[in-house]
Design an enzyme around this catalytic site. Structure first.
Site, PDB file in Angstrom:
ATOM      1  CB  THR A  37      -1.711 -16.321 -22.633  1.00  0.00           C
ATOM      2  OG1 THR A  37      -0.449 -15.673 -22.756  1.00  0.00           O
ATOM      3  CG2 THR A  37      -1.508 -17.627 -21.899  1.00  0.00           C
ATOM      4  CE1 TYR A  50       2.993 -18.343 -22.306  1.00  0.00           C
ATOM      5  CE2 TYR A  50       1.446 -17.896 -24.082  1.00  0.00           C
ATOM      6  CZ  TYR A  50       2.116 -17.499 -22.936  1.00  0.00           C
ATOM      7  OH  TYR A  50       1.918 -16.243 -22.445  1.00  0.00           O
ATOM      8  CB  SER A  83      -1.697  -8.258 -25.841  1.00  0.00           C
ATOM      9  OG  SER A  83      -0.993  -8.314 -24.641  1.00  0.00           O
ATOM     10  CD  GLN A  84       3.751 -10.365 -27.350  1.00  0.00           C
ATOM     11  OE1 GLN A  84       2.784 -10.379 -26.593  1.00  0.00           O
ATOM     12  NE2 GLN A  84       4.252 -11.470 -27.884  1.00  0.00           N
ATOM     13  CB  THR A 116      -2.865 -10.952 -19.479  1.00  0.00           C
ATOM     14  OG1 THR A 116      -1.566 -11.551 -19.520  1.00  0.00           O
ATOM     15  CG2 THR A 116      -3.946 -12.003 -19.481  1.00  0.00           C
ATOM     16  CG  ASP A 117       2.126  -9.540 -21.716  1.00  0.00           C
ATOM     17  OD1 ASP A 117       1.876 -10.033 -20.599  1.00  0.00           O
ATOM     18  OD2 ASP A 117       2.961 -10.025 -22.494  1.00  0.00           O
ATOM     19  CE  LYS A 189       0.374 -10.204 -16.847  1.00  0.00           C
ATOM     20  NZ  LYS A 189       0.726 -10.771 -18.157  1.00  0.00           N
ATOM     21  CD  GLU A 310       8.965  17.114  -3.425  1.00  0.00           C
ATOM     22  OE1 GLU A 310      10.103  17.573  -3.543  1.00  0.00           O
ATOM     23  OE2 GLU A 310       8.709  15.903  -3.299  1.00  0.00           O
TER      24      GLU A 310
END
Ligand code: SIN
Length: 353
Positions: A37, A50, A83-84, A116-117, A189, A310
């Protein structure tokens, strides 16, 4: 020659000397751009639609002339993607380039621009594989470059100033966003839209950026960069590791699917402290018996996934992720698998990194 001419030649000489000295004392920061972005553009400055990764690294840098006050900048476009779509090829290209450039005594630090993803994942990968104590700082933006109050230019200025500071040497890979400096070993994030999205939900940031200078208040105790034992210089791919999410009424379908897809390791993002249903516990236990290591992590945003809670990890030869999120656990397990499949060794790594 008259006095006026001599004076103007002398002034010119002094200016050249000042510029040369200034250029020498200012650190050189190498900006490696990958998209996101921060390099995105939209049709309007006030609506959210965008496209990430639309402008070049030169355009990004031109938008922040103040960078010249803190560093000499060199730059390179490694990729220009959302970044995906970040992937192992780009990761390996990026880290190999950093490792090569870091040998140059004239380069003082690195800034990586990134979406940022998945910024948290790339930061952690570099934290374990970059072989330098020179500062490496990742930066992105929550708003595209064309937005009203775009956060990219300020974040980029802070990232370069952070990387240019001698105080940032040997701190491990860091992310600078919204004036915060956050260590790669525990960054999340936390919000889909907010410019203040990035944080360390367990221990807080390492420090803040203030007036173009880092103020550190904490140091991570985790091993990183030159102290990390992983070497990807000769690798052109990484082992497949899948993350499986825990929820009510889970069966073993996704464990089987991951194994059928060729997973060499599994991370279970369990409920609570890494817990899982009886059917999943049995399937993961079988996976370990077949030589596919399993790391237990948690789907919760904070807190450790502890050994022997556990679930008795030793009874199943599982490893527990402690403070690593499922995404970071996957990266550490991929790198661990380049060296071992022994769960005790893997557990050692999960306590050290
Ligand atoms: C991306 O990760 O490339 C898109 C989202 C962002 O950068 O904020």
């Amino acid at each position: 020659m008259n006095t006026k001419k001599i004076k103007s030649i002398l002034s010119l000489c002094m200016l050249i000397v000042f510029i040369t000295i200034g250029a020498q004392v200012k650190p050189t920061i190498y900006v490696l751009a990958t998209g996101g972005t921060i390099a995105g553009t939209g049709k309007s400055s006030t609506t959210s639609a965008y496209k990430a990764g639309s402008i070049s690294v030169e355009q990004l840098l031109d938008a922040v002339p103040d960078l010249a006050t803190v560093a000499n900048i060199k730059s390179e476009q490694i990729a220009n993607i959302g970044s995906q779509d970040m992937n192992f090829q780009v990761w390996l290209k990026l880290v190999k380039r950093i490792n090569e450039l870091s040998k140059d005594p004239n380069i003082n630090g690195f800034v990586i621009t990134h979406g940022t993803d998945t910024q948290d994942e790339t930061a952690y990968f570099l934290n374990l594989t970059a072989k330098t104590s020179k500062p490496i700082v990742l930066v992105g933006a929550m708003r595209p470059s064309t937005a009203l109050s775009a956060d990219g230019p300020r974040n980029l200025f802070n990232a370069v100033a952070c990387a240019a500071s001698p105080e940032s040497i040997a701190k491990g890979v860091m992310v600078v966003m919204d004036d915060k400096i956050i260590g790669a070993d525990d960054i999340s994030k936390t919000n889909t839209l907010s410019v203040g999205s990035f944080d360390n939900p367990n221990f807080g940031p390492l420090g803040i950026m203030y007036n173009g200078k880092p103020i550190y208040t904490r140091t991570s105790k985790k091993k990183n960069t030159i102290d990390a034992e992983f070497d990807v210089t000769k690798l052109d791919k990484l082992p497949r590791v899948d993350i499986i999410l825990g929820y009510v009424n889970t069966d073993k379908v996704f464990v089987d699917a991951a194994l059928n897809a060729g997973a060499k390791g599994l991370v279970y993002a369990g409920v609570g402290n890494g817990n899982m249903s009886g059917e999943v516990l049995n399937a993961l236990s079988q996976s370990v018996k077949k030589g596919i290591p399993v790391v237990r992590s948690s789907r919760l945003p904070a807190g450790p996934t502890c050994q022997w809670d556990e679930i008795d990890d030793d009874a199943h030869n599982f490893s527990a992720s402690w403070y690593l999120t499922p995404q970071r656990s996957r990266i550490l397990l991929m790198l661990a698998l380049t060296k071992t499949t022994d769960y005790r060794e893997i557990q050692r790594m999960f306590t050290e990194y």
